[in-house]
Design a protein around this motif. Sequence first.
Motif, short mmCIF file in Angstrom:
data_model
loop_
_atom_site.label_atom_id
_atom_site.label_comp_id
_atom_site.label_asym_id
_atom_site.label_seq_id
_atom_site.Cartn_x
_atom_site.Cartn_y
_atom_site.Cartn_z
N VAL A 81 6.19 -17.74 -7.16
CA VAL A 81 4.82 -17.29 -6.88
C VAL A 81 4.80 -16.33 -5.70
O VAL A 81 4.12 -15.30 -5.71
N VAL A 82 5.58 -16.62 -4.67
CA VAL A 82 5.64 -15.73 -3.49
C VAL A 82 6.17 -14.36 -3.88
O VAL A 82 5.65 -13.31 -3.47
N VAL A 83 7.21 -14.32 -4.72
CA VAL A 83 7.78 -13.04 -5.14
C VAL A 83 6.77 -12.22 -5.93
O VAL A 83 6.61 -11.01 -5.73
N VAL A 84 6.04 -12.89 -6.86
CA VAL A 84 5.03 -12.17 -7.65
C VAL A 84 3.95 -11.59 -6.76
O VAL A 84 3.51 -10.45 -6.93
N LEU A 85 3.48 -12.37 -5.77
CA LEU A 85 2.43 -11.87 -4.86
C LEU A 85 2.92 -10.66 -4.07
O LEU A 85 2.17 -9.70 -3.85
N LEU A 86 4.17 -10.68 -3.64
CA LEU A 86 4.69 -9.52 -2.90
C LEU A 86 4.75 -8.29 -3.78
O LEU A 86 4.42 -7.17 -3.34
N LEU A 87 5.17 -8.45 -5.06
CA LEU A 87 5.22 -7.30 -5.96
C LEU A 87 3.83 -6.73 -6.22
O LEU A 87 3.62 -5.52 -6.27
N VAL A 88 2.83 -7.62 -6.41
CA VAL A 88 1.46 -7.15 -6.64
C VAL A 88 0.94 -6.39 -5.43
O VAL A 88 0.31 -5.33 -5.55
N ALA A 89 1.20 -6.92 -4.22
CA ALA A 89 0.74 -6.22 -3.02
C ALA A 89 1.38 -4.85 -2.89
O ALA A 89 0.73 -3.86 -2.52
N ALA A 90 2.68 -4.75 -3.23
CA ALA A 90 3.34 -3.45 -3.15
C ALA A 90 2.76 -2.47 -4.15
O ALA A 90 2.56 -1.28 -3.86
N GLY A 91 2.44 -2.94 -5.38
CA GLY A 91 1.84 -2.05 -6.38
C GLY A 91 0.48 -1.54 -5.96
O GLY A 91 0.14 -0.37 -6.12
N ILE A 92 -0.35 -2.44 -5.36
CA ILE A 92 -1.68 -2.02 -4.89
C ILE A 92 -1.56 -0.98 -3.79
O ILE A 92 -2.28 0.02 -3.76
N GLY A 93 -0.62 -1.19 -2.87
CA GLY A 93 -0.44 -0.21 -1.81
C GLY A 93 -0.03 1.15 -2.33
O GLY A 93 -0.48 2.19 -1.85
N TYR A 94 0.84 1.16 -3.37
CA TYR A 94 1.28 2.43 -3.96
C TYR A 94 0.11 3.18 -4.59
O TYR A 94 -0.09 4.37 -4.38
N VAL A 95 -0.72 2.45 -5.37
CA VAL A 95 -1.86 3.10 -6.05
C VAL A 95 -2.86 3.63 -5.05
O VAL A 95 -3.35 4.75 -5.14
N VAL A 96 -3.19 2.81 -4.03
CA VAL A 96 -4.17 3.25 -3.03
C VAL A 96 -3.65 4.47 -2.27
O VAL A 96 -4.39 5.42 -1.99
N GLY A 97 -2.36 4.49 -1.97
CA GLY A 97 -1.81 5.64 -1.25
C GLY A 97 -1.92 6.92 -2.04
O GLY A 97 -2.27 7.97 -1.51
N HIS A 98 -1.62 6.87 -3.36
CA HIS A 98 -1.70 8.08 -4.17
C HIS A 98 -3.13 8.53 -4.38
O HIS A 98 -3.42 9.72 -4.45
N ARG A 99 -4.06 7.58 -4.51
CA ARG A 99 -5.47 7.99 -4.64
C ARG A 99 -5.95 8.68 -3.38
O ARG A 99 -6.74 9.62 -3.43
N GLY A 100 -5.52 8.18 -2.24
CA GLY A 100 -5.91 8.84 -0.99
C GLY A 100 -5.40 10.25 -0.92
O GLY A 100 -6.06 11.16 -0.44
N GLU A 101 -4.18 10.49 -1.45
CA GLU A 101 -3.63 11.84 -1.44
C GLU A 101 -4.40 12.76 -2.36
O GLU A 101 -4.67 13.91 -2.04
N ASP A 102 -4.80 12.20 -3.55
CA ASP A 102 -5.55 13.03 -4.50
C ASP A 102 -6.94 13.35 -3.99
O ASP A 102 -7.57 14.31 -4.43
N ALA A 103 -7.48 12.51 -3.08
CA ALA A 103 -8.84 12.74 -2.59
C ALA A 103 -8.90 13.74 -1.44
O ALA A 103 -9.97 14.03 -0.94
N ARG A 104 -7.77 14.28 -1.03
CA ARG A 104 -7.79 15.27 0.04
C ARG A 104 -8.55 16.51 -0.39
O ARG A 104 -8.54 16.87 -1.56
N PRO A 105 -9.22 17.18 0.52
CA PRO A 105 -9.93 18.42 0.15
C PRO A 105 -8.99 19.42 -0.48
O PRO A 105 -7.91 19.68 0.02
#
Length: 264
Positions: free
Chosen positions: A86-110
């Motif tokens: 369960v701990v391993v799965v939670l860490l993988l999910v958190a890493a995936g969310i961080g990756y998606v949020v980071g790329h969306r932030g880059e796409d939202a740049r002016p």
Amino acid sequence: MSTGRTTHQQRGQRCAACGHEAWPGDAFCTGCGVALDPAVVHRPLFADELHSPDPAPDSPAAAPVATGAAVSAAPGRRRGGLALAVVVVLLLVAAGIGYVVGHRGEDARPTASRPGDVSRTGDVSRPAGEASTRATQPQDELQQVSRRDEARARRLVGSWVPQLAALAAGAGPDASWAQALAHYQRLIASYPSALLLDTGRWPHSYERGGLYAVIVPQPGRTSRPALAWCAAHVRNTPQDCAAKLISTTGSWADNFDTGAPGPG
């Protein structure tokens, strides 16, 4: 038959009291009923004991039954493994969310801050500087107006109408497309209903393309009403106004009338 055991009574032994023959496994003499010597009297062997030696103390068969503590250890290990998964799965999910949020932030740049930024006009992408330059080209403006007016001009097919000018760079008084555009703007200011035709799209009405004809939507079955309109509204007739047949068939040579004697 000997079984290899020294404590087993053999056939042929006799009772010490009466001498009656004793059999293996007899606890009492069958002749006199006296109890036989207990040192040599034993139970009969079972079939599986006749040929198999006693199991060694350290063999699996001789191992003692597991205690309750040992039995309960397996569920504890399973629970520990499940928690780790369960701990391993939670860490993988958190890493995936961080990756998606980071790329969306880059796409939202002016978009203006990115190199090679382009602006869009219709379906054609051009560099931002080029788009504004192209929009100010006089010939492009005349072409856009002619495309806008074409649908209304199609309704005049088969009619004679007044024509005020044919504009082009180097045609008549217009030495450049800028002067041609300025000429059109003066005419439309005086005759707001006038339409602009791209002569290249009307080969049956005009001898050559590359010009922009300014007509007034005053249709007539002959050239006479158009010429009368020219005389009433334009000072220099026929130099600045003549009758034109808007046609999609026939020859361009037969559809222009300046008011001189002739057909129409």
